[in-house]
Design a protein around this motif. Structure first.
Motif, PDB file in Angstrom:
ATOM      1  N   ILE A 195      -2.168  42.412  35.536  1.00 29.99           N
ATOM      2  CA  ILE A 195      -3.626  42.259  35.520  1.00 29.99           C
ATOM      3  C   ILE A 195      -4.245  43.529  34.616  1.00 29.99           C
ATOM      4  CG2 ILE A 195      -5.575  42.903  37.128  1.00 29.99           C
ATOM      5  CD1 ILE A 195      -3.886  41.900  39.395  1.00 29.99           C
ATOM      6  N   ASN A 196      -4.941  43.145  33.800  1.00 32.19           N
ATOM      7  CA  ASN A 196      -5.368  44.010  32.805  1.00 32.19           C
ATOM      8  C   ASN A 196      -6.669  44.937  33.629  1.00 32.19           C
ATOM      9  OD1 ASN A 196      -3.834  43.318  30.647  1.00 32.19           O
ATOM     10  ND2 ASN A 196      -5.185  41.707  30.191  1.00 32.19           N
ATOM     11  N   ARG A 197      -6.453  45.862  33.876  1.00 30.85           N
ATOM     12  CA  ARG A 197      -7.314  46.824  34.841  1.00 30.85           C
ATOM     13  C   ARG A 197      -8.474  47.440  33.687  1.00 30.85           C
ATOM     14  NH1 ARG A 197      -5.553  46.304  39.438  1.00 30.85           N
ATOM     15  NH2 ARG A 197      -3.506  46.474  40.253  1.00 30.85           N
ATOM     16  N   THR A 198      -8.006  47.499  32.693  1.00 28.02           N
ATOM     17  CA  THR A 198      -8.947  48.240  31.515  1.00 28.02           C
ATOM     18  C   THR A 198      -8.997  47.604  30.226  1.00 28.02           C
ATOM     19  OG1 THR A 198      -7.679  49.586  30.610  1.00 28.02           O
ATOM     20  CG2 THR A 198      -8.500  50.611  32.504  1.00 28.02           C
ATOM     21  N   PHE A 199      -9.839  47.832  29.407  1.00 27.77           N
ATOM     22  CA  PHE A 199      -9.926  47.117  28.022  1.00 27.77           C
ATOM     23  C   PHE A 199      -8.681  47.652  27.263  1.00 27.77           C
ATOM     24  CE2 PHE A 199     -10.808  47.365  23.397  1.00 27.77           C
ATOM     25  CZ  PHE A 199     -11.297  46.334  23.174  1.00 27.77           C
ATOM     26  N   LEU A 200      -8.311  48.707  27.516  1.00 22.85           N
ATOM     27  CA  LEU A 200      -7.021  49.507  26.694  1.00 22.85           C
ATOM     28  C   LEU A 200      -5.799  48.401  27.314  1.00 22.85           C
ATOM     29  CD1 LEU A 200      -6.591  51.490  24.529  1.00 22.85           C
ATOM     30  CD2 LEU A 200      -5.963  52.927  26.428  1.00 22.85           C
ATOM     31  N   ASP A 201      -5.892  48.140  28.709  1.00 26.26           N
ATOM     32  CA  ASP A 201      -4.683  47.542  29.057  1.00 26.26           C
ATOM     33  C   ASP A 201      -4.725  46.026  28.563  1.00 26.26           C
ATOM     34  OD1 ASP A 201      -3.975  49.144  30.696  1.00 26.26           O
ATOM     35  OD2 ASP A 201      -4.869  48.357  32.488  1.00 26.26           O
ATOM     36  N   SER A 202      -5.692  45.374  28.098  1.00 25.06           N
ATOM     37  CA  SER A 202      -6.100  44.095  27.468  1.00 25.06           C
ATOM     38  C   SER A 202      -5.696  44.342  26.184  1.00 25.06           C
ATOM     39  CB  SER A 202      -7.461  43.589  27.723  1.00 25.06           C
ATOM     40  OG  SER A 202      -7.876  43.387  28.801  1.00 25.06           O
ATOM     41  N   VAL A 203      -5.713  45.361  25.439  1.00 22.93           N
ATOM     42  CA  VAL A 203      -5.522  45.575  24.015  1.00 22.93           C
ATOM     43  C   VAL A 203      -3.903  45.645  24.086  1.00 22.93           C
ATOM     44  CG1 VAL A 203      -5.718  47.108  21.951  1.00 22.93           C
ATOM     45  CG2 VAL A 203      -7.699  46.341  23.120  1.00 22.93           C
ATOM     46  N   LYS A 204      -3.523  46.529  24.895  1.00 17.93           N
ATOM     47  CA  LYS A 204      -2.028  46.616  24.863  1.00 17.93           C
ATOM     48  C   LYS A 204      -1.126  45.154  25.177  1.00 17.93           C
ATOM     49  CE  LYS A 204       1.640  48.932  27.504  1.00 17.93           C
ATOM     50  NZ  LYS A 204       2.243  49.852  28.692  1.00 17.93           N
ATOM     51  N   ARG A 205      -1.642  44.449  26.045  1.00 24.39           N
ATOM     52  CA  ARG A 205      -1.295  43.131  26.397  1.00 24.39           C
ATOM     53  C   ARG A 205      -1.073  42.194  25.234  1.00 24.39           C
ATOM     54  NH1 ARG A 205       2.245  43.908  30.227  1.00 24.39           N
ATOM     55  NH2 ARG A 205       1.401  44.846  31.965  1.00 24.39           N
ATOM     56  N   ALA A 206      -2.429  42.461  24.466  1.00 25.74           N
ATOM     57  CA  ALA A 206      -2.542  41.347  23.272  1.00 25.74           C
ATOM     58  C   ALA A 206      -1.666  41.895  22.220  1.00 25.74           C
ATOM     59  CB  ALA A 206      -4.053  41.440  22.959  1.00 25.74           C
ATOM     60  N   SER A 207      -1.441  43.130  21.984  1.00 23.43           N
ATOM     61  CA  SER A 207      -0.452  43.729  21.114  1.00 23.43           C
ATOM     62  C   SER A 207       0.900  43.429  21.215  1.00 23.43           C
ATOM     63  CB  SER A 207      -0.628  45.276  20.884  1.00 23.43           C
ATOM     64  OG  SER A 207      -1.837  45.619  20.570  1.00 23.43           O
ATOM     65  N   ILE A 208       1.328  43.304  22.577  1.00 22.38           N
ATOM     66  CA  ILE A 208       2.695  42.703  22.870  1.00 22.38           C
ATOM     67  C   ILE A 208       2.835  41.565  22.257  1.00 22.38           C
ATOM     68  CG2 ILE A 208       4.065  42.527  24.841  1.00 22.38           C
ATOM     69  CD1 ILE A 208       2.914  45.129  26.207  1.00 22.38           C
ATOM     70  N   GLY A 209       1.866  40.745  22.851  1.00 22.64           N
ATOM     71  CA  GLY A 209       1.851  39.115  22.313  1.00 22.64           C
ATOM     72  C   GLY A 209       1.749  38.898  21.010  1.00 22.64           C
ATOM     73  N   LEU A 210       1.247  39.539  20.177  1.00 18.51           N
ATOM     74  CA  LEU A 210       1.073  39.281  18.823  1.00 18.51           C
ATOM     75  C   LEU A 210       2.421  39.876  18.069  1.00 18.51           C
ATOM     76  CD1 LEU A 210      -0.222  38.833  16.202  1.00 18.51           C
ATOM     77  CD2 LEU A 210      -1.128  41.156  16.138  1.00 18.51           C
ATOM     78  N   TRP A 211       2.938  41.007  18.581  1.00 21.13           N
ATOM     79  CA  TRP A 211       4.265  41.526  18.278  1.00 21.13           C
ATOM     80  C   TRP A 211       5.479  40.419  18.269  1.00 21.13           C
ATOM     81  CZ3 TRP A 211       6.258  44.155  14.349  1.00 21.13           C
ATOM     82  CH2 TRP A 211       7.433  44.449  14.413  1.00 21.13           C
ATOM     83  N   HIS A 212       5.228  39.862  19.662  1.00 22.35           N
ATOM     84  CA  HIS A 212       6.378  38.831  20.087  1.00 22.35           C
ATOM     85  C   HIS A 212       6.279  37.694  19.105  1.00 22.35           C
ATOM     86  CE1 HIS A 212       8.864  36.255  22.558  1.00 22.35           C
ATOM     87  NE2 HIS A 212       7.803  35.247  22.160  1.00 22.35           N
TER      88      HIS A 212
END
Length: 122
Positions: free
Chosen positions: A6-23
């Motif tokens: 669960i993305n609790r903050t905008f920063l969490d969303s950016v972190k998850r998106a960055s992990i997905g992009l890197w993958h």
């Protein structure tokens, strides 16, 4: 109990998106091909002295290709989870998803040809 993401903050969303992009960058060979093409195009564009608007157009087409590739990768992984054996319907889903990448790739190359052509033949 299963762990939920669960993305609790905008920063969490950016972190998850960055992990997905890197993958996607690490695992999808097409990303390397697009990165090489983008590097070549950017070098040509710098040499030709693209205007800010031309750079914006160039950046939007690049973002479109990489976004389409991310969607395609996500769809392919989801299809692999749903069905681990050959399935004609899954094949069609994957083919259609990859067609979206192809469409944006064609737009990228056509846009680059037009923008470079304007500089070379103006």
């Amino acid at each position: 109990m299963k762990k939920r993401f669960i993305n609790r903050t905008f920063l969490d969303s950016v972190k998850r998106a960055s992990i997905g992009l890197w993958h996607a960058i690490k695992t999808e060979k097409n990303y390397l091909i697009y990165f090489i093409n983008v590097a070549i195009a950017a070098t040509i564009n710098i040499y030709l002295g693209f205007t800010p608007i031309e750079w914006l157009i160039h950046a939007l087409t690049i973002a479109g290709v990489f976004s389409a590739e991310c969607f395609n990768t996500a769809i392919e992984h989801l299809c692999d989870i749903i069905c681990d054996s050959y399935n004609e319907k899954i094949k069609i889903i994957k083919d259609v998803a990859s067609a979206g990448v192809l469409c944006f790739g064609i737009v990228f190359y056509l846009t680059e040809i037009v923008l470079v052509g304007v500089h070379l033949f103006a």
